[in-house]
Design a protein around this motif. Structure first.
Motif: not given
Lengths: 431, 431
Positions: A107, A191, A194, A196, A226, A413, B302, B336
Motif C-alpha cells: 500500500a 495503525g 497501512s 499491507s 495516508r 493521533g 488504500r 478518524r
C-alpha cells in the motif's frame, strides 16, 4: 550546473519545480542516479536499483500535466526491502526469499507512486527487519553502522541519493538509523498508515517509517501515505511547544555526553520560547522497555513459522539465538501480560504527557558505533509499545562529531502537533 | 466401512485415532478427497485442490511417530484464497492475481501445518474478501448463497469435505457464512491470531476466522493458530453461563421468525440453568454498525491502491461502486471520527457486558437467501468494530428449515470463557 544538485533538493521543492516547469522528473531521476553512482560503492544502500523503471516513471510524469502537479511529483524514494514491490524483487533481507517477485505493490509503495513519487530501488534491510546486519555502511563514516533495520533507507537519504525513503519500525528500526545517519526519521501512530504488503515482524508493533531531510517533507509524505489530500490534512501551524524533557530516561544506557547534549538542547529551546519542564517516565511505563521483547518475539516466531519450519538452516545464527530463541521460550502468559501492561499504559497516556505537547528524549545511546552491529534498541522500545508518533531530529552530536538524534513524541493521533513542534524546533537551529 | 466416514469425524478425533494407530493420515486424506469428488460439482467450494500435495503431507505424518502425535495430526483443512500458500496459487478472488504464487505460507497456514494439519486446497473467496461473489453454492440448497466472503471455507466444512477451514472476517465474513451453512464459525479477539500473509482488506478490522463442526475443534485449532501448547491454553471448564440477550438489536433487519427463534433459544437455555437476562445495546455502541463502513472503506481503498491504480478495469462493478466508491468519498475526518467512536466504545465495553459472561445475538438476518448475493452484513459490524471474540452456533432454523446461527460474544481476551460457554450451550442441544 543547476541540474547537478537536483538530488539535494527536497521532495516538496522537487514537486514545485516540476509543477512550474522549472525542471523535469527525468532530470531529477538522472541527478539521483548520478549520486548513487558516486556514493553507492562505499555506502551500499541499495539491494536493487531500477534505473530504467525510474526513468520510465519520470517520463510518464513529464508527459502528463496532471501528473506534474501531484504532491510529490518527481521525488525519488527508496523502499526498504521488507516492503513488497510488483516490479522489483523483494527478498526481505534473507537468502530464503532472494529474487522473490511479489504480485502487488505494498500500500505504501502504491500510494507513493500515486502521489507522483518515483521508486528508485529497494534499500538494504537487516534479515527480516531484525538485527542481523545487511552490507550498508554509515555515509558519514564507513567504519560505522548506519543502524538498523531500515539501514539502506536512512543511508540513501543521508547520502543525498533520494529525498524520501520508506522504512519500518517494530522496535527502533526507523528512529535509530535516522539518528545514526543524521536524517529525520518518523513513525506515525500505530495503525495510522497501512502496513499491507509489508512482511510482518510483530503485527501489534509494526509501523511504516519515513525518512527525509526536512520536517516539511515528512508532513507532505505522510499525507500521501495516508491517502489524504492536503485540503484534508490537519493544519500544522508552527508554534513554540510545551516540552516534557525525559533526560533521565535510560540515562544509564547512554554514551557519555548524550544526556548533556539533551540538557543543552532543552535549555536552548527553553531560551527560544518553548516551555520546557522535566518529565519523569513512570516506573510502570519504563517497564515496557523490557516487556517489549516478549511481544515482539512471541509474534515474530509465529509470523515466521513458514521459514522456521522449512528453511531453518538458512536463518542466521544471530536471529535463531536472539529473537527466535526468545520467542520460542516466551509463554502465552508472558505474552498476554506484556500486551496487557502496554494497553494499561496506553489508557493512561495523558498522565505521562500531562500539560506537555510533546516529550523530548534521546533517539539512541549516542553516535553510530564502529562495526556492523545495529546498536542499542532500548531508546524506542517504550514508545513503540505505546504506539505513539515519534520523530528523530538531527540536533546533537557525539564525541566524534557524528550525528545523534533528539526524539520527539506526541500523544496517539497527534501527528499534526508533533510535526508542527518539530518544525519549530528545527527552525531554532537554522536561525 | 469405517474408513468411508473418516471425512466426517472431527479434527480432534482424527488426531486421536492417528496417534493411537487406529487409522492413517493417508486414509483420512483419501476419505476427504472422495467426499470432495462426491459434492464439489454441486458445491464448488474449492478454488484449487492439491490432492497430491495432501497425500504427500499425509504420508510424511504417517512416517514419523512424533508427527502422528501432533495436536491436529492428519486433519484436513481448507484455506480461503485470500490467504497465502507457498505451494498453491493464491488469487485473492480476483482475475488480477489469478495464478499468483506467494513466496511463503501465511502464518496461519504454516502454524496449521506445524500442528499436523493437511492443507487440502484453497477455498473460494469473494473478490478481495469483499462482496462480489465467487461460484460456491450453499451445500444445503444450491439455489442459495453460502454467505461470504469466506464462502468456500464454510461450505467445505458443511459439506463434510474437511473438518477445519481458515477464513477471515473484516465485517461478517466468517460468522455469516457459518450461519448460512450451518457450521460453527469463530473469530478471536482482534490481534490475537496473526494475519501475516493474509491480503489485508482493512488492517484495523481484519481477523482470522475458523470453521469447524464442533466447539471442541475450534478450541483445539485456536491453540494451534496461536502457537501455544495445550499446557499453556487457558482452561475451559464448561459451565452454565450468565447470558445477556440482545434480541432487540437490529430486530428491524431480521427475517420474520429470527427474533422469535432467538427468544425461544434463550428461554430454553434459561430453563437448562443459564442465567439469561435482557441486554440493551447502548445507542452509541449501536451507532458503530453504520460507522463500520467508513473504517472498512477508507482502509480498503488504500490497501488496494495498487489494483485501483493499475488494474481498474479488472475490478468488478460491484466493488467499484460499493466499497471503493465509499472509500474514495470518505474524508479523513469521517474516518478518524469512526475509529475514535470505536475506541471509546472499546474502553467502555464492561458497561455493556455488565454481569454477563457472554452476549447472545443473531448471526445473520435469517437463513441463507436465494441467489448469489452474500446477505446483510449488519449483524457483525458492531462486534467487529469492538474487536470482541465471536462464535456462531447452528442452533436456529429459518422458514425453509435451513440453518440460522446464534452469535455468542465475549469481552476481548475472553476466548476461553466464550468457548466454554459455547460448549455448554451446544451440549444442551445434544441432550
Amino acid at each position: 550546473m543547476a541540474d547537478a544538485r537536483l538530488n539535494e533538493i527536497s521532495a516538496s521543492e522537487t514537486a514545485r519545480r516540476i509543477a512550474q516547469g522549472e525542471t523535469t522528473a527525468r532530470a531529477v531521476v538522472e541527478a539521483c542516479l548520478e549520486q548513487v553512482a558516486r556514493r553507492e560503492t562505499e555506502v551500499m544502500a541499495f539491494e536493487w536499483l531500477d534505473a530504467d523503471g525510474a526513468r520510465r516513471a519520470a517520463d510518464a510524469i513529464d508527459a502528463r500535466d496532471t501528473a506534474r502537479h501531484l504532491p510529490i511529483a518527481g521525488a525519488c524514494f527508496g523502499v526498504k526491502d521488507i516492503i513488497d514491490t510488483a516490479d522489483m524483487p523483494t527478498g526481505y533481507g534473507s537468502p530464503i526469499h532472494a529474487g522473490h517477485r511479489p504480485g502487488a505493490d505494498a500500500a505504501c509503495v502504491a500510494l507513493s507512486r500515486k502521489g507522483g513519487g518515483i521508486a528508485l530501488g529497494k534499500t538494504v534491510t537487516t534479515e527480516f527487519a531484525n538485527v542481523h546486519p545487511g552490507r550498508t555502511r554509515n555515509p558519514h563514516d564507513a567504519q560505522r553502522t548506519p543502524g538498523g533495520s531500515s539501514s539502506g533507507s536512512a543511508a540513501a537519504v543521508a547520502a543525498m541519493m533520494v529525498p524520501l525513503a520508506l522504512g519500518t519500525q517494530t522496535t527502533s528500526s526507523t528512529i535509530r538509523p535516522a539518528s545514526f545517519c543524521g536524517v529525520i526519521g518518523f513513525v506515525p501512530t500505530q495503525g495510522a498508515v497501512s502496513v499491507s504488503g509489508v512482511r510482518a515482524a510483530a503485527g501489534s508493533l509494526d509501523r511504516i517509517g519515513l525518512f527525509a531531510r526536512s520536517v516539511d517533507e515528512i508532513a507532505l509524505y505522510l499525507d500521501v501515505l495516508r491517502g489524504i489530500p492536503r485540503a484534508e490534512a490537519p493544519s500544522r501551524r508552527t508554534f513554540a511547544p510545551r516540552i516534557g524533557l525525559c533526560a533521565d530516561f535510560l540515562a544509564e544506557r547512554m554514551d557519555p555526553g548524550t544526556q548533556d547534549g539533551l540538557l543543552r538542547l532543552a535549555r536552548r529551546l527553553d531560551e527560544a520560547g518553548a516551555a520546557v519542564a522535566d518529565c519523569a517516565v513512570p516506573a510502570d511505563f519504563a517497564r515496557l522497555t523490557d516487556e517489549h521483547r516478549w511481544v515482539s518475539s512471541f509474534e515474530f516466531v509465529r509470523n515466521f513459522a513458514y521459514e522456521i519450519e522449512n528453511h531453518w538452516e538458512r536463518i542466521s545464527t544471530t536471529l535463531r539465538e536472539g529473537r527466535i530463541s526468545h520467542g520460542l521460550a516466551c509463554t502465552h502468559d508472558q505474552y498476554r501480560t506484556a500486551r496487557a501492561l502496554a494497553a494499561a499504559a496506553q489508557a493512561r497516556i495523558d498522565e505521562m504527557f500531562g500539560s506537555h505537547d510533546v516529550l523530548l528524549a534521546a533517539s539512541a545511546a549516542g553516535e553510530a558505533p564502529v562495526g556492523t552491529a545495529t546498536g542499542d534498541f532500548a531508546f524506542c522500545a517504550l514508545w513503540t509499545m505505546l504506539g505513539v508518533p515519534a520523530i528523530s531530529l538531527p540536533l546533537m552530536a557525539g564525541a566524534s562529531g557524528l550525528p545523534v538524534g533528539a526524539q520527539l513524541l506526541a500523544r496517539p493521533g497527534d501527528e499534526a502537533l508533533l510535526l508542527a513542534a518539530a518544525a519549530w524546533i528545527m527552525a531554532q537551529r537554522d536561525d
